[in-house]
Motif scaffolding. Structure first.
Motif, mmCIF file in Angstrom:
data_model
loop_
_atom_site.group_PDB
_atom_site.id
_atom_site.type_symbol
_atom_site.label_atom_id
_atom_site.label_comp_id
_atom_site.label_asym_id
_atom_site.label_seq_id
_atom_site.Cartn_x
_atom_site.Cartn_y
_atom_site.Cartn_z
ATOM 1 N N VAL A 173 0.858 -1.310 0.090
ATOM 2 C CA VAL A 173 -0.129 0.010 0.074
ATOM 3 C C VAL A 173 0.861 1.195 -0.097
ATOM 4 C CG1 VAL A 173 -1.736 1.343 1.259
ATOM 5 C CG2 VAL A 173 -1.907 -1.168 1.143
ATOM 6 N N LEU A 174 1.835 1.314 0.825
ATOM 7 C CA LEU A 174 2.878 2.425 0.891
ATOM 8 C C LEU A 174 3.275 2.665 -0.690
ATOM 9 C CD1 LEU A 174 4.521 1.860 4.337
ATOM 10 C CD2 LEU A 174 2.915 3.590 3.548
ATOM 11 N N PHE A 175 3.645 1.290 -1.210
ATOM 12 C CA PHE A 175 4.605 1.492 -2.369
ATOM 13 C C PHE A 175 3.499 2.208 -3.634
ATOM 14 C CE2 PHE A 175 5.303 -0.582 -6.789
ATOM 15 C CZ PHE A 175 6.388 0.317 -7.083
ATOM 16 N N LEU A 176 2.198 1.879 -3.327
ATOM 17 C CA LEU A 176 1.339 2.427 -4.620
ATOM 18 C C LEU A 176 1.175 3.757 -4.227
ATOM 19 C CD1 LEU A 176 -1.403 -0.691 -4.498
ATOM 20 C CD2 LEU A 176 0.506 0.031 -6.182
ATOM 21 N N ARG A 177 1.270 4.177 -3.023
ATOM 22 C CA ARG A 177 0.863 5.638 -2.747
ATOM 23 C C ARG A 177 2.499 6.598 -2.923
ATOM 24 N NH1 ARG A 177 -2.844 7.404 0.598
ATOM 25 N NH2 ARG A 177 -1.646 9.208 1.593
ATOM 26 N N ARG A 178 3.377 5.961 -3.103
ATOM 27 C CA ARG A 178 4.539 6.564 -3.085
ATOM 28 C C ARG A 178 5.362 5.738 -4.335
ATOM 29 N NH1 ARG A 178 7.225 10.863 -1.147
ATOM 30 N NH2 ARG A 178 9.235 11.422 -1.167
ATOM 31 N N LYS A 179 5.357 5.476 -5.418
ATOM 32 C CA LYS A 179 5.900 4.456 -6.470
ATOM 33 C C LYS A 179 7.245 4.786 -6.580
ATOM 34 C CE LYS A 179 1.698 3.322 -8.675
ATOM 35 N NZ LYS A 179 0.995 3.349 -9.772
ATOM 36 N N GLN A 180 7.773 6.031 -6.373
ATOM 37 C CA GLN A 180 9.268 6.178 -6.433
ATOM 38 C C GLN A 180 10.214 5.732 -5.595
ATOM 39 O OE1 GLN A 180 6.789 8.488 -5.959
ATOM 40 N NE2 GLN A 180 7.567 10.196 -4.618
ATOM 41 N N GLU A 181 9.395 5.194 -4.361
ATOM 42 C CA GLU A 181 10.230 4.828 -3.015
ATOM 43 C C GLU A 181 10.395 3.011 -3.330
ATOM 44 O OE1 GLU A 181 12.808 4.640 -0.733
ATOM 45 O OE2 GLU A 181 11.824 6.751 -0.657
ATOM 46 N N LEU A 182 11.228 2.681 -4.310
ATOM 47 C CA LEU A 182 11.250 0.818 -4.565
ATOM 48 C C LEU A 182 11.552 0.153 -3.262
ATOM 49 C CD1 LEU A 182 13.130 1.065 -7.904
ATOM 50 C CD2 LEU A 182 10.697 1.024 -7.577
ATOM 51 N N LEU A 183 12.020 0.793 -2.190
ATOM 52 C CA LEU A 183 12.401 -0.041 -0.975
ATOM 53 C C LEU A 183 11.054 -0.480 -0.435
ATOM 54 C CD1 LEU A 183 14.857 -0.488 0.659
ATOM 55 C CD2 LEU A 183 14.115 1.294 2.371
ATOM 56 N N TYR A 184 9.848 0.234 -0.733
ATOM 57 C CA TYR A 184 8.592 -0.617 0.009
ATOM 58 C C TYR A 184 8.167 -1.766 -0.876
ATOM 59 C CZ TYR A 184 7.849 3.932 2.332
ATOM 60 O OH TYR A 184 8.181 4.904 3.204
ATOM 61 N N MET A 185 8.507 -1.789 -2.245
ATOM 62 C CA MET A 185 8.056 -2.863 -2.982
ATOM 63 C C MET A 185 8.992 -3.967 -2.831
ATOM 64 S SD MET A 185 8.844 -3.196 -7.252
ATOM 65 C CE MET A 185 10.537 -3.320 -7.130
ATOM 66 N N TRP A 186 10.337 -3.806 -2.582
ATOM 67 C CA TRP A 186 11.125 -4.931 -2.309
ATOM 68 C C TRP A 186 10.905 -5.732 -1.027
ATOM 69 C CZ3 TRP A 186 13.483 -7.099 -5.916
ATOM 70 C CH2 TRP A 186 13.918 -6.477 -7.096
ATOM 71 N N PHE A 187 10.511 -4.593 0.179
ATOM 72 C CA PHE A 187 10.003 -5.205 1.211
ATOM 73 C C PHE A 187 8.711 -6.098 1.206
ATOM 74 C CE2 PHE A 187 7.852 -4.921 5.370
ATOM 75 C CZ PHE A 187 9.025 -5.281 6.319
ATOM 76 N N SER A 188 7.797 -5.416 0.425
ATOM 77 C CA SER A 188 6.590 -6.157 0.227
ATOM 78 C C SER A 188 6.807 -7.642 -0.326
ATOM 79 C CB SER A 188 5.771 -5.523 -0.754
ATOM 80 O OG SER A 188 4.390 -6.345 -0.908
ATOM 81 N N LEU A 189 7.579 -7.720 -1.262
ATOM 82 C CA LEU A 189 7.971 -9.254 -1.836
ATOM 83 C C LEU A 189 8.535 -9.894 -1.352
ATOM 84 C CD1 LEU A 189 9.231 -7.786 -5.557
ATOM 85 C CD2 LEU A 189 6.782 -8.930 -4.819
#
Length: 666
Positions: free
Chosen positions: A201-217
Motif C-alpha cells: 500500500v505504501l509503495f502504491l502511494r509513493r511509487k518512486q520509493e522502490l524500497l517498499y516494493m522490495w520489502f513487500s515482495l
C-alpha cells in the motif's frame, strides 16, 4: 539512537514468548496429544516404528524373504530404484471411532488390506509435480481391520523418510494435534503477509520509493514459505501440486533479498547488484521451467546447486553491508547489518539441520526443549530479520517526513521573501512612474529645458523602461508562484505527495523568474536581435495554463513581418492581460485572438472573471497603453457586454472583461 532500547526490548520480549511456547510444547505434561512408537500404548496418535517388513523387487512369492523395515534396511536400499513392498499386521488396539493410518512422503503407491484395495495414489506415474516429502495420504480403517494384513506396493525412490513417516490415530485427534502445532505458524504467516500488504500500500502511494516494493515482495515470500509448513493445510486441502512449487520461493526470496539490500544501501544501480539480480532472476525462471518439464533437474537446481548461490550472494552482500556501515555509521546501515547477521545465522543453522543428521541429533540430545526450539528456528529467525528491515523502512519514512517539513519551512521563508520583493518592486515602479510623470510635466511646461534637464529625463525614461520590462516579465511568473504556493499550503495537511509536487513546481517557477530577469536584461542590451512572436505567444499560453490552472482558447492568424518593438508590445500586452485577469479578476478561462485586418493588427483578449468596471488602471496596464499610443495604436478595456463584428463567436459570455488593441502594420 533514542528508540534503540525500546526496539530491542520488544525483540527480547518476542523471543521470550517463543521460548516459553516451545518449552510448554516440549513438556509432556503440557499436552495430552503425544506420538509414541509403542505398539500397545493407547495414545491418541502413535507412530508405528516396529512390525513393518520390507521386500524390494518387481514381485514376490511364498519363498520371498521379508526383512524388518528399519534404519539399517533403508540404508541398504539407498541406491535401489524400483518396486518395493511393505507389510504390517494392523494392531489390535485400533481406536473405536474413525481410525486412520497416515503415510507421509510416498509419491507412487497403493495399499491393500487382506488383498482388497484400500488406497491408491499415482500408480500410473503421470503425476510428476509432487513434493518428495511434503505430501500426506490418509488411509481410513475400521475396527474390523484389526489383525489384518496391510500391504503397500510402492515405487521406491531414494529419499529421506521423515522421522515419523506413518501416524495412526483418529481423524479428530490428528486435526486437533495439527491445529495445536500450527497455531504459531498461523501467527507468523499473519505477521509476514500483513507486513507485505502494508508495504505494498505504501509503495502504491509513493511509487518512486522502490524500497517498499522490495520489502513487500520479501515479506510475502517469507509468509508463504512459512505457510507451506502447516500440516493442517495438507490434511484439509490436499494441495500436492502447490507444495511441489514451494521450494521456488527460495531462489525468488534470494532475488528479493538482493533487491532490498541494493535499494536500502542505495546501490541498486551498481553494476554488481544489477548483475546479481539478473542472474538470480534468470536462475528462478530456469528453475520454474525445469519444475514443469524436468522434475529431476528441478530438484537438483533447488537442492544441490542453490546452496552455492546462497554462499556467493551472501559473501558479496556481506562485503557491501560491512563497508557501507563502516563508511556511514548511521542507524539505517546498523539495522541492515543486524538483520543480515540474524538471517545468515538462521540459514546456517537451518542448512546444518538438513545436511548433517548427526549434528541435529546432537542438538536434540542437549535438552528436551531443543526439538521444539529447533522447530521454531527458521520462522523465528525470519521474524527477527523482517523486524530489522521494517526498522529501515521506519527510518527511511521518518527521514522523508523530516525533509518535507524542512522544505516546507524553507519555502514559507522564500514565500515571505518573494512577497516582500514583489511589494518593493511595485513600490519602486510606482516611485519611478511618479518621477517620470513629474519629468514629463516639466518637459511640457518648458520645451526649452537645459541639456542637464534633458539628460535627467533620459535617465528616468531608461529606468522606467527597465522597470516596465521586469514588471511585465517577472510579475507574471511571481503570480504563478504565489498561486502554486497557496495550493501547496492547503495540500500539506492531507496529501503530502501532491504537496511535494507543488513545491517542485514553485521551485521551477522561481528559477524561471530569475532566468526571465536575465533574458530581459539581455533583450534591453540587444533590442535588434530576432524575436519569434508566434513561438513566444505559444510558450506563454502553454506555461500559463500549466502553472496557473486556467484554460486559454487561442486563435492566432498568420501575420506579415512586424517591427521588433510591435512584436514586443503584443507579447507584453498578452502577458499583462493574463496576469491581471488571474490576480485581480479571479479568472478561470480566456479567449484570445490575434488577426490581421487590412492595414491593422487586431488584438482581443476576453476573460470570465470580475468585470473591470470603473477601476483605475494599474501600473502595468498604464504602461502598456503608453507603449501602444506611442506606436500609433488604440487600446480599450471594458466589461464584456458587446459583440464585435467578425469576433462575435468569441464573446458569447457577458461576464468578465475584454481588452481590445489595434496596431498599424507599418
Amino acid at each position: 539512537m533514542r528508540n534503540k532500547p525500546v526496539v530491542f526490548a520488544v525483540l527480547v520480549l518476542i523471543f521470550i514468548l517463543i521460548v516459553v511456547y516451545v518449552q510448554r510444547n516440549a513438556d509432556p505434561a503440557a499436552s495430552s496429544t503425544t506420538i509414541t512408537s509403542s505398539e500397545s500404548a493407547p495414545a491418541p496418535l502413535r507412530y508405528i516404528g516396529v512390525g513393518w517388513l520390507v521386500h524390494w523387487g518387481e514381485t514376490y512369492d511364498a519363498n520371498t524373504e521379508w526383512k524388518p523395515f528399519t534404519r539399517a534396511t533403508r540404508a541398504e536400499m539407498e541406491n535401489y530404484s524400483g518396486k518395493a513392498w511393505l507389510r504390517l499386521t494392523i494392531p489390535d488396539n485400533l481406536p473405536a471411532r474413525d481410525p486412520y493410518l497416515v503415510l507421509i512422503g510416498f509419491k507412487q503407491f497403493e495399499a491393500t488390506i487382506d488383498g482388497k484395495l484400500a488406497y491408491s495414489f499415482n500408480m500410473d506415474g503421470n503425476a510428476k509435480h509432487i513434493h518428495p516429502i511434503m505430501n500426506i495420504h490418509p488411509i481410513q480403517l475400521t475396527m474390523e481391520d484389526s489383525g489384518k494384513l496391510l500391504e503397500i506396493q510402492m515405487q521406491w525412490i531414494p529419499v529421506n523418510f521423515k522421522t515419523t513417516w506413518n501416524i495412526m490415530g483418529t481423524r479428530y485427534d490428528m486435526l486437533w494435534n495439527a491445529l495445536k502445532s500450527d497455531w504459531s505458524v498461523i501467527v507468523y504467516v499473519t505477521l509476514f503477509l500483513s507486513a507485505g500488504l502494508a508495504s505494498a500500500v505504501l509503495f502504491l502511494r509513493r511509487k518512486q520509493e522502490l524500497l517498499y516494493m522490495w520489502f513487500s515482495l520479501l515479506a510475502t515470500c517469507a509468509g508463504f514459505g512459512v505457510l507451506y509448513k502447516m500440516f493442517l493445510i495438507q490434511w484439509l486441502v490436499g494441495a500436492d501440486f502447490i507444495y511441489y512449487w514451494k521450494d521456488m520461493l527460495l531462489p525468488f526470496g534470494i532475488y528479493t533479498f538482493v533487491g532490498f539490500y541494493g535499494e536500502a544501501l542505495r546501490l541498486s544501480r551498481h553494476l554488481v547488484f544489477r548483475l546479481m539480480k539478473g542472474v538470480l532472476l534468470g536462475y528462478t525462471c530456469i528453475s520454474a521451467w525445469a519444475g514443469w518439464f524436468h522434475p529431476d533437474l528441478y530438484w537438483k537446481l533447488l537442492v544441490d546447486y542453490l546452496p552455492y548461490s546462497f554462499a556467493a550472494v551472501f559473501v558479496v552482500v556481506s562485503i557491501y553491508v560491512f563497508v557501507q556501515h563502516w563508511k556511514k555509521r548511521d542507524r539505517e546501515t546498523l539495522w541492515l547489518l543486524i538483520g543480515y547477521s540474524i538471517l545468515v545465522l538462521t540459514m546456517f543453522i537451518y542448512l546444518l539441520f538438513n545436511l548433517s543428521n548427526t549434528f541435529l541429533q546432537w542438538l536434540i540430545s542437549l535438552s528436551r526443549v531443543m526439538p521444539a526450539l529447533l522447530e521454531q528456528e527458521l520462522q523465528g529467525g525470519l521474524l527477527l530479520f523482517m523486524l530489522c528491515l521494517s526498522m529501515v523502512l521506519v527510518h527511511r519514512f521518518s527521514e522523508v517526513y523530516r525533509q518535507v517539513e524542512r522544505h516546507t519551512v524553507e519555502l514559507a521563508a522564500k514565500n515571505d521573501e518573494l512577497e516582500t520583493f514583489h511589494r518593493s518592486l511595485e513600490e519602486l515602479v510606482e516611485i519611478r512612474t511618479k518621477e517620470l510623470e513629474k519629468a514629463n510635466q516639466s518637459l511640457e511646461a518648458s520645451v526649452r529645458e537645459t541639456a542637464e534637464t534633458l539628460a535627467e529625463v533620459s535617465v528616468l525614461e531608461e529606468r522606467n523602461r527597465i522597470a516596465h520590462e521586469i514588471h511585465d516579465v517577472v510579475g507574471h511568473t511571481l503570480t504563478a508562484a504565489i498561486v502554486q504556493l497557496e495550493a501547496s499550503k492547503k495540500l500539506a495537511g492531507h496529501d503530502l505527495t501532491k504537496s511535494v509536487e507543488k513545491l517542485d513546481v514553485i521551485n521551477n517557477l522561481v528559477r524561471k523568474g530569475m532566468e526571465d530577469i536575465r533574458r530581459s536584461v539581455r533583450l534591453l542590451k540587444d533590442e535588434g536581435e530576432m524575436f519569434d512572436l508566434y513561438a513566444a505567444l505559444e510558450d506563454l499560453i502553454r506555461d500559463t495554463e500549466l502553472t496557473m490552472g486556467v484554460d486559454i482558447d487561442a486563435h492566432i492568424a498568420a501575420l506579415p513581418p512586424l517591427p521588433w518593438l510591435t512584436q514586443r508590445v503584443i507579447y507584453h500586452a498578452l502577458q499583462e492581460g493574463l496576469t491581471n485577469g488571474i490576480r485581480h479578476g479571479n479568472c478561470s478561462s480566456f479567449t484570445f485572438s490575434l488577426l490581421r485586418d487590412e492595414q491593422r493588427v487586431r488584438f482581443l483578449l476576453i476573460n470570465d472573471g470580475t468585470s473591470f468596471g470603473s477601476a483605475k488602471p494599474g501600473f502595468g496596464l498604464t504602461t502598456m497603453m503608453e507603449r501602444i499610443h506611442l506606436l500609433g495604436g488604440t487600446v480599450h478595456v471594458r466589461a464584456n457586454r458587446e459583440d464585435d463584428g467578425d469576433l462575435a463567436d468569441l464573446t458569447a459570455s457577458e461576464a468578465g472583461c475584454r481588452l481590445e488593441i489595434t496596431l498599424p502594420l507599418h
